[in-house]
Design a protein around this motif. Structure first.
Motif, PDB file in Angstrom:
ATOM      1  N   VAL B  19       0.833  -1.323   0.297  1.00 45.56           N
ATOM      2  CA  VAL B  19       0.176  -0.004  -0.535  1.00 45.56           C
ATOM      3  C   VAL B  19       1.175   1.259   0.350  1.00 45.56           C
ATOM      4  O   VAL B  19       2.073   1.175   0.232  1.00 45.56           O
ATOM      5  CB  VAL B  19      -1.172   0.299   1.550  1.00 45.56           C
ATOM      6  N   ASP B  20      -0.249   2.210  -0.176  1.00 51.80           N
ATOM      7  CA  ASP B  20       1.028   3.791  -0.563  1.00 51.80           C
ATOM      8  C   ASP B  20       1.255   3.923   1.423  1.00 51.80           C
ATOM      9  O   ASP B  20       3.077   4.877   0.888  1.00 51.80           O
ATOM     10  CB  ASP B  20       0.101   4.736  -1.209  1.00 51.80           C
ATOM     11  N   GLY B  21       1.021   4.400   2.331  1.00 48.36           N
ATOM     12  CA  GLY B  21       1.639   4.468   3.605  1.00 48.36           C
ATOM     13  C   GLY B  21       0.246   3.289   4.714  1.00 48.36           C
ATOM     14  O   GLY B  21      -0.731   2.882   4.440  1.00 48.36           O
ATOM     15  N   SER B  22       1.254   3.648   5.352  1.00 47.24           N
ATOM     16  CA  SER B  22       0.714   3.222   6.469  1.00 47.24           C
ATOM     17  C   SER B  22       1.150   2.300   7.497  1.00 47.24           C
ATOM     18  O   SER B  22       2.335   3.828   8.289  1.00 47.24           O
ATOM     19  CB  SER B  22       0.535   1.251   6.834  1.00 47.24           C
ATOM     20  N   ALA B  23       0.181   2.656   9.466  1.00 46.00           N
ATOM     21  CA  ALA B  23       1.086   3.123  10.083  1.00 46.00           C
ATOM     22  C   ALA B  23       0.292   2.417  10.904  1.00 46.00           C
ATOM     23  O   ALA B  23      -0.803   1.815  11.159  1.00 46.00           O
ATOM     24  CB  ALA B  23       1.165   4.521  10.564  1.00 46.00           C
ATOM     25  N   LYS B  24       0.815   1.964  12.089  1.00 43.31           N
ATOM     26  CA  LYS B  24       0.651   1.098  13.478  1.00 43.31           C
ATOM     27  C   LYS B  24       0.225   2.195  14.515  1.00 43.31           C
ATOM     28  O   LYS B  24       1.533   2.570  15.133  1.00 43.31           O
ATOM     29  CB  LYS B  24       0.631  -0.063  13.657  1.00 43.31           C
ATOM     30  N   GLY B  28      -1.550   1.906  25.423  1.00 42.68           N
ATOM     31  CA  GLY B  28      -1.989   0.700  26.708  1.00 42.68           C
ATOM     32  C   GLY B  28      -2.035  -0.241  25.508  1.00 42.68           C
ATOM     33  O   GLY B  28      -1.620  -1.107  24.554  1.00 42.68           O
ATOM     34  N   ASN B  29      -2.957  -0.892  25.337  1.00 42.55           N
ATOM     35  CA  ASN B  29      -3.661  -2.350  25.215  1.00 42.55           C
ATOM     36  C   ASN B  29      -4.457  -2.413  24.158  1.00 42.55           C
ATOM     37  O   ASN B  29      -4.945  -2.713  23.082  1.00 42.55           O
ATOM     38  CB  ASN B  29      -4.714  -3.484  25.743  1.00 42.55           C
ATOM     39  N   SER B  30      -5.345  -0.693  23.129  1.00 41.52           N
ATOM     40  CA  SER B  30      -5.272  -0.866  22.261  1.00 41.52           C
ATOM     41  C   SER B  30      -4.409  -0.183  21.076  1.00 41.52           C
ATOM     42  O   SER B  30      -3.944   0.369  21.037  1.00 41.52           O
ATOM     43  CB  SER B  30      -6.257   0.437  22.447  1.00 41.52           C
ATOM     44  N   THR B  31      -4.714  -0.800  20.319  1.00 36.45           N
ATOM     45  CA  THR B  31      -3.973  -1.048  19.215  1.00 36.45           C
ATOM     46  C   THR B  31      -4.870  -1.249  17.749  1.00 36.45           C
ATOM     47  O   THR B  31      -6.202  -1.360  17.136  1.00 36.45           O
ATOM     48  CB  THR B  31      -2.775  -2.125  18.509  1.00 36.45           C
ATOM     49  N   VAL B  32      -4.339   0.077  16.483  1.00 33.23           N
ATOM     50  CA  VAL B  32      -5.133   0.160  15.653  1.00 33.23           C
ATOM     51  C   VAL B  32      -3.815   0.059  14.344  1.00 33.23           C
ATOM     52  O   VAL B  32      -3.106   0.821  14.657  1.00 33.23           O
ATOM     53  CB  VAL B  32      -6.032   1.012  15.067  1.00 33.23           C
ATOM     54  N   LEU B  33      -4.242  -0.525  13.561  1.00 34.33           N
ATOM     55  CA  LEU B  33      -3.142  -0.667  12.275  1.00 34.33           C
ATOM     56  C   LEU B  33      -3.909  -0.403  10.824  1.00 34.33           C
ATOM     57  O   LEU B  33      -5.506  -0.334  10.707  1.00 34.33           O
ATOM     58  CB  LEU B  33      -2.869  -2.325  11.813  1.00 34.33           C
ATOM     59  N   CYS B  34      -3.319   0.689  10.308  1.00 39.38           N
ATOM     60  CA  CYS B  34      -4.112   1.374  10.100  1.00 39.38           C
ATOM     61  C   CYS B  34      -3.627   1.668   8.273  1.00 39.38           C
ATOM     62  O   CYS B  34      -2.219   1.446   8.469  1.00 39.38           O
ATOM     63  CB  CYS B  34      -4.783   2.724   9.962  1.00 39.38           C
ATOM     64  N   SER B  35      -3.847   1.283   6.870  1.00 43.75           N
ATOM     65  CA  SER B  35      -2.950   1.184   5.347  1.00 43.75           C
ATOM     66  C   SER B  35      -3.585   2.440   4.397  1.00 43.75           C
ATOM     67  O   SER B  35      -5.419   2.572   5.194  1.00 43.75           O
ATOM     68  CB  SER B  35      -3.576   0.225   5.276  1.00 43.75           C
ATOM     69  N   VAL B  36      -3.106   2.973   3.893  1.00 40.06           N
ATOM     70  CA  VAL B  36      -3.962   4.248   3.297  1.00 40.06           C
ATOM     71  C   VAL B  36      -3.098   4.095   1.618  1.00 40.06           C
ATOM     72  O   VAL B  36      -1.975   3.559   1.211  1.00 40.06           O
ATOM     73  CB  VAL B  36      -3.529   5.605   3.215  1.00 40.06           C
ATOM     74  N   THR B  37      -4.159   3.860  -0.149  1.00 42.10           N
ATOM     75  CA  THR B  37      -4.226   3.504  -0.399  1.00 42.10           C
ATOM     76  C   THR B  37      -4.351   4.670  -1.166  1.00 42.10           C
ATOM     77  O   THR B  37      -5.913   4.489  -1.334  1.00 42.10           O
ATOM     78  CB  THR B  37      -4.615   2.171  -1.314  1.00 42.10           C
ATOM     79  N   GLY B  38      -3.642   5.567  -2.300  1.00 35.08           N
ATOM     80  CA  GLY B  38      -4.441   7.023  -3.180  1.00 35.08           C
ATOM     81  C   GLY B  38      -3.483   7.892  -3.484  1.00 35.08           C
ATOM     82  O   GLY B  38      -1.946   8.067  -3.033  1.00 35.08           O
TER      83      GLY B  38
END
Lengths: 277, 192, 312
Positions: B19-24, B28-38
């Motif tokens: 993908v063009d960009g991603s971040a985690k 604390g115990n909350s985790t989100v992984l996000c990706s961006v294409t465009g």
């Protein structure tokens, strides 16, 4: 499980209604008196009081709301609009959809379309299509959406939907051969009862829904089910035709009234515009 | 976790190669992984003539996306549509996919932060950086920041905000529960 | 409509189907031979909707003629749908919705054996607007259902334990279905008003549980006791100006919105803001004040509707 709606419990039921012990079936009110007067005071051949209003849905090209006492139906017409069908057609297409609101019947109906609604939608199409001048609208589609808000008789729901749809089509300015009025009837103990309520339908042996164009004296659609003799059917058709003529005049009056109001409003504005030059 | 501090944050990016960009983003115990294409190709029916179309998908940690995830995606979309310079890339699509890996309270703020980081990683032009934070008011009237799921369960009201880093304007605010105007004002130090 | 644009610097007129524009700099009679570019007001509305809108807001009015803080005429009718156990018909301007509540019995969740269910659902059918297609609920419908659900839960409008019939065995399920008849903007306010009013209109039968069978009396007399009566007020923000109760044409171009939901004691149950960055700290306070005024208006209408529903 429908993931696009708020989930409720997996299954739910209506509680059983328990009548007190001292009331037994003999004391349940009879459907009609000796003089053939029904529970709501009508004679066997009278339709319920109707209330009809076109133009209630401002977002639609045409709309109508109809109440036959316990049966309440709203209809919106969108069109003519560009068709999504890629194949060329010299005739327009008519797309009808009937939906029962979840709270309209005795038991809650699922918001998803069920087979009964699909069947009713098709019947609505069959009743309206002969009356609409689809040949004047090539490459177009007319969408008719009906929502039944309260159901007091399955036959009357279909009849009200057809009537409302016809008024809404006229309100939208779509050319038709004539207005289609519809009426339902039930056959209870060899007698013809016009425009039955849900309670009366439970005792019926047969039923009929008739869609009729009054000025042209033509029937566009007839749906008969259950047990009725041939002569009984012919008599039922005659009585329904009379009832449809009454409904037809109500439809005509309402549409005229609505056009009159629109013209009055335009005339007032037209007067103002003339002053400003 | 004290009143005025957030849980320890961990951010990592450029994790995904396709993908063009991603971040985690984890707090604390909350985790989100996000990706961006465009900016990328867009379906004709979603195409906008003068702007890019922002498409956001949120996937839950467990199960299938339901109305809750649709609601979260709607919030992300309406928040970022004001900040991303969509008119720089008309008739294209910027797709954001956020996968919730673990949800331990005020997940919307973590989603917002992860989306911001992923958009930065993808080099999507933005007016400002969007920062999200969650908070709550407990039954004794105390305000605490970045609550865990247990704390949210017992709270009288929860408040989630997203701020624009440049003007400090409130881009998104959602307060639910039973609360007063004063609580909201002191919660945001009068920014809102 | 064209007359209002004459107050601004550029005059838009159409003459003999030619498109021309004139700058009002005193040269109205000069340059008649040159063809100029004029666009009429309706075209401006389509090409540059925000610019068109701004022309009106600069004069402190909206294109539909309302002043900024005016809500549309609101009406409420309770109990009109007799097949439902409670119903409300709400009209805010042209937006009209019907909420019908059906009560059924179900087994409670294993984790919450004393709690009943409150299941809201907002239906935006293709009947109410040309923008909705037939099929599964759109994003907007899902967001609305989720918002109403969160409101009912987080502000404890109705105690779920009051819906218990027999612990662990039978509880009431209240399906609150909102059907939109005509969509002209601000569906959230209409839906919240309809659901809360319909809940107050619910009449349940007396219920008994014995040997796995639930029996009900034919009379429906038991009311629900609502712990809170929240009503909502939605505003659109445009260049820092607060516009109350956006209609459909305004909703399409104005992305920034604030919804404030408060209860009968003036406490806040929900503040939802999304879509933009032109609001300031004063915006919140002003909206709150307008929301509280709106609450008292809605409350009066609600009380009148309840009284007339109870007397019928």
């Amino acid at each position: 499980m429908d993931r696009r709606r708020i989930p409720g419990p997996e299954a739910s039921v209506k509680p059983i209604i328990e009548r007190a012990d001292d009331e037994d079936t003999q004391h349940v009110a009879p459907l009609k008196t000796i003089d053939d007067i029904r529970q709501d005071g009508r004679s066997l051949d009278k339709i319920r009081k109707a209330w009809l209003a076109p133009g209630i849905i401002t977002q639609a090209n045409g709309s109508a709301y109809i109440e036959f006492q316990g049966t309440k139906v709203a209809c919106a017409v969108y069109g003519p609009r560009a068709t999504k069908i890629s194949a060329f057609s010299g005739k327009g297409s008519l797309n009808c959809e009937i939906k029962f609101a979840p709270f309209s019947c005795q038991k809650r109906r699922s918001p998803q379309r069920d087979p009964q609604e699909k069947e009713l939608s098709h019947l609505l199409f069959e009743a309206l299509a002969p009356a609409v001048r689809l040949d004047l609208l090539p490459k177009s589609t007319i969408d008719v959406f009906v929502t039944i808000l309260q159901n007091d008789g399955n036959g009357s729901c279909l009849a009200a939907s057809i009537t409302a749809a016809s008024v809404a089509l006229a309100d939208a300015g779509i050319e038709m051969l004539d207005q289609v009025a519809a009426c339902s009837a039930c056959y209870i103990d060899d007698e013809i009862w016009i425009d039955c309520t849900l309670r009366e339908e439970e005792h019926a042996q047969g039923s009929l829904v008739l869609s009729y164009m009054s000025s042209l004296n033509e029937i566009t659609h007839m749906l008969q089910s259950g047990e009725i003799s041939v002569s009984g059917t012919i008599r039922t058709i005659e009585q329904c035709t009379e009832a449809c003529s009454k409904i037809y005049s109500i439809m005509g009056n309402c549409l005229l009234e609505s056009v009159r109001r629109k013209l009055e409003k335009d005339n007032t504005l037209g007067g103002l515009n003339k002053k400003e030059g | 976790m004290t009143t005025d501090s957030i849980r320890p944050i961990d951010i990592s990016y450029s994790l995904l190669t396709r993908v063009d960009g991603s971040a985690k983003f984890s707090a604390g115990n909350s985790t989100v992984l996000c990706s961006v294409t465009g900016p990328a190709d867009v379906r004709i029916r979603d195409e906008k003539l003068d702007k890019a179309t922002l498409d956001v998908i949120v996937r839950p940690a467990v199960g299938v996306a339901a109305t809750k995830e649709t609601s979260l995606a709607y919030i992300l979309r309406t928040t970022f549509e004001t900040v991303i310079l969509l008119s720089h890339h008309p008739r294209t699509q910027i797709q954001v996919v956020a996968q919730i890996i673990s949800d331990d309270g005020s997940i919307i703020s973590h989603l917002i932060n992860a989306t911001t980081m992923a958009l930065l990683d993808a080099g999507v032009p933005m007016k400002a950086v969007v920062v999200g934070v969650g908070s709550l008011v407990d039954d004794k009237g105390r305000i605490s920041i970045d609550p865990t799921a247990d704390e949210v369960e017992k709270a009288v009201s929860t408040h989630n905000f997203a701020f624009d880093s440049v003007s400090l304007a409130v881009l998104y605010s959602e307060s639910t529960g039973v609360f007063t105007e004063e609580q909201v004002k002191s919660d945001t130090h009068d920014l809102w | 409509m064209s007359s209002t644009t004459e107050n601004n610097n550029t005059k838009y007129t159409t003459e003999n189907d030619q498109i021309t524009s004139k700058s009002d700099e005193g040269n109205s009679n000069a340059n008649k031979k040159e063809t100029k570019f004029i666009v009429d007001a309706d075209s401006i509305r389509r090409i540059q909707p925000l610019e068109y809108f701004r022309h009106f807001t600069d004069q402190k009015i909206r294109p539909n003629g309302r002043v900024f803080n005016r809500f549309r005429k609101t009406t409420l009718h309770l109990g009109s749908v007799t097949t439902a156990d409670g119903s409300a018909v709400v009209r805010i301007g042209n937006t009209s919705v019907v909420c019908g509540i059906k009560a059924e019995v179900a087994e409670p969740n294993v984790n919450t054996p004393r709690e009943g269910y409150l299941v809201p659902n907002v239906e935006l059918s293709p009947m109410c607007s040309p923008n909705f297609k037939p099929g599964p609920p759109s994003e907007l419908a899902q967001v609305l259902s989720e918002t109403v659900n969160k409101l009912l839960k987080s502000s404890s409008v109705l105690s779920l334990e009051s819906l218990c019939i027999e612990e662990g065995k039978a509880v009431w399920v209240l399906y609150c279905d909102v059907v939109c008849i005509n969509y002209d903007g601000n569906i959230l306010d209409a839906s919240v008003y309809a659901v809360v009013s319909a809940l107050s209109n619910v009449r349940l039968p007396k219920i008994t549980y014995a040997d796995g069978i639930v029996k009900a009396t034919p009379d429906k007399t038991i009311e629900l006791s609502l712990s809170r009566i929240p009503f909502s007020a939605t505003f659109a923000i445009f260049n820092g100006e607060i516009l109350a109760d956006p209609d459909e044409t305004e909703e399409v171009i104005l992305e920034e919105r604030i919804t404030i939901i408060c209860d009968e004691e003036g406490q806040l149950c929900s503040v939802l803001k999304s879509g933009g960055s032109s609001s300031t700290r004063e915006t919140f306070s002003t909206c709150l004040e307008l929301a509280r005024n709106r609450y008292s208006v809605l409350s009066t209408i609600f009380k009148e509707a309840s009284t007339s529903a109870n007397t019928n």
